[in-house]
Structure formats: C-alpha cells, structure tokens
Design an enzyme around this catalytic site. Structure first.
Site, mmCIF file in Angstrom:
data_model
loop_
_atom_site.group_PDB
_atom_site.id
_atom_site.type_symbol
_atom_site.label_atom_id
_atom_site.label_comp_id
_atom_site.label_asym_id
_atom_site.label_seq_id
_atom_site.Cartn_x
_atom_site.Cartn_y
_atom_site.Cartn_z
ATOM 1 N N ASP A 179 -6.893 1.203 0.804
ATOM 2 C CA ASP A 179 -6.919 1.238 2.273
ATOM 3 C C ASP A 179 -8.332 0.909 2.734
ATOM 4 O O ASP A 179 -9.192 0.535 1.934
ATOM 5 C CB ASP A 179 -6.456 2.612 2.785
ATOM 6 C CG ASP A 179 -7.489 3.691 2.507
ATOM 7 O OD1 ASP A 179 -8.437 3.443 1.726
ATOM 8 O OD2 ASP A 179 -7.368 4.782 3.084
ATOM 9 N N LYS B 288 0.835 -1.208 0.000
ATOM 10 C CA LYS B 288 0.000 0.000 0.000
ATOM 11 C C LYS B 288 0.874 1.265 0.000
ATOM 12 O O LYS B 288 0.645 2.179 -0.775
ATOM 13 C CB LYS B 288 -0.933 -0.004 1.225
ATOM 14 C CG LYS B 288 -1.967 1.103 1.164
ATOM 15 C CD LYS B 288 -2.981 0.980 2.261
ATOM 16 C CE LYS B 288 -2.368 1.306 3.582
ATOM 17 N NZ LYS B 288 -2.767 2.434 4.304
#
Ligand code: SF4
Length: 210
Positions: free
Chosen positions: A138, A120
């Site tokens: 997310d 991420k």
C-alpha cells in the site's frame, strides 16, 4: 541496499513486534475480506467503527445480502466512497453465495474476480486470513521501501516484486505488517520521525529528519 543491512532491518522490526497483525478488526476470513474492501482510501479506524455495528447484525455473505445495498449503506456511510463500496460488497456477497458456498476462497484468481477486490486486497486476505507469504503493498509500504532503499520501485507492483525477491522466507509472512505500521506511525509521509526510528542508522534515505 546490501543483504546484511536488509537482514538487520527485518530482524529489528521483528524483535520490536514479533507477532504483528492488521489493525482492522475481524474474527473470520469473511469479516476480514469485507473490512479490507471497505478500507480502500479510508482509515482502519473508520472501518472498525462501522464494522463494530455491522458485524453483530450481519457477518455472513447471506446476511449482508439480506440487508440490501441501502440497508448496508446505513452502516458504512461514515466511510469514504461508501456508495461504490456498498454496491461492490453486495455483488461480492452474491458471488460468494452463488459460486463459493458462502466461503471466502483461498485462491488468488477467485478472490481477484470478486467486485471491489484487487491484487492488494487479495494479498491481505491470503496473508492475514490464510497465512500465505504474500506482500500487499500500500502507500505506506511503498514509501518506506523506497525511502529506506529496502526495495525500490516506481510502482506498487514493482515494490511488491522486489520485496518478494529480497525478503528472506522467515520474514515474508509478517513483513507487510511491519512495514505498514512503520509507515503509519514512524516513517510518516510528511515529516518522518527519524529521531524515534529503530532503523535510523540502517536507512538510506538522504533527507532524514533528526
Ligand atoms: S530513518 Fe526516517 S526515513 Fe528512514 S525509515 Fe526511519 S523514519 Fe523513515
């Protein structure tokens, strides 16, 4: 969700915010990398508060290394998980100095090899510092994508792959910011603000709150 609806959702989000960016404050790829690393399970507001004090003093890998773990902790102790984040930040700075000439690498594998940097974080840095069409999923993007049925998946990786597949090229660079902001301010976790939502008529969530 069909293609036409998906396109309309993305078009509306773009028209509403043509030049979206992260709410983390940064001026260089290195500042962004450290801010994203510090933001895991913490708010952007808390990270900005800390980096506003840290970056005028130390905003290069060597300068943060020179602070040492304890020196760095003094600046970031208001951020959740600051002990492990301080350790990882120092290790990351050391690797940047020793292996990358103090430059943040524009390379997924090299980024993901840095301590505290997962897929991420690498996606955010590649997207926001270097303009790659990556989509960092997310908790907000995961929720919005599943609720609306824009891109459904059981894990964040599933949703990322689905979004990469269904989002047309022209929207790819910005889609992660639009979905994060939508999830953070409108399609919030507990009580989504469906009455104020600009894609309410297109969203396929069954439990909309008017
Ligand atoms: S209509 Fe409600 S559930 Fe759907 S995207 Fe908007 S805020 Fe989220």
């Amino acid at each position: 969700m069909n293609k036409e609806k998906r396109l309309e959702i993305l078009t509306r989000l773009r028209d509403d915010n043509p030049h979206p960016t992260t709410e983390l404050e940064f001026t260089t790829p290195f500042e962004l990398l450290i801010a994203v690393l510090l933001s895991a399970q913490a708010t952007d507001v808390s990270v900005n508060k800390a980096t506003r004090k840290l970056y005028p003093v130390a905003n290069t890998p060597q300068a943060i290394l020179d602070l040492g773990v304890d020196g760095l902790k003094d600046y970031i102790k208001t951020i959740g998980l600051f002990n492990s984040k301080a350790e990882n930040t120092i290790k990351t700075c050391r690797m940047l100095v020793e292996l990358h000439n103090s430059v943040v690498p524009e390379d997924r594998a090299a980024l993901e090899a840095l301590p505290g940097v997962g897929r991420k974080t690498a996606n955010v840095v590649l997207n926001t510092a270097f303009g790659w069409p990556t989509i960092a999923v997310d908790t907000h993007i995961y929720r919005v994508s599943n609720r609306t049925k824009l891109a459904m998946g059981k894990t964040v990786d599933d949703v990322e792959q689905k979004l990469l597949k269904v989002v047309p090229k022209e929207f790819k660079v910005d889609v992660h910011h639009w979905l994060i902001l939508h999830g953070r301010y409108i399609c919030v976790a507990r009580k989504p603000k469906c009455g104020a939502c600009l894609i309410e008529d297109l969203c396929e969530f069954k439990e909309k709150i008017e």
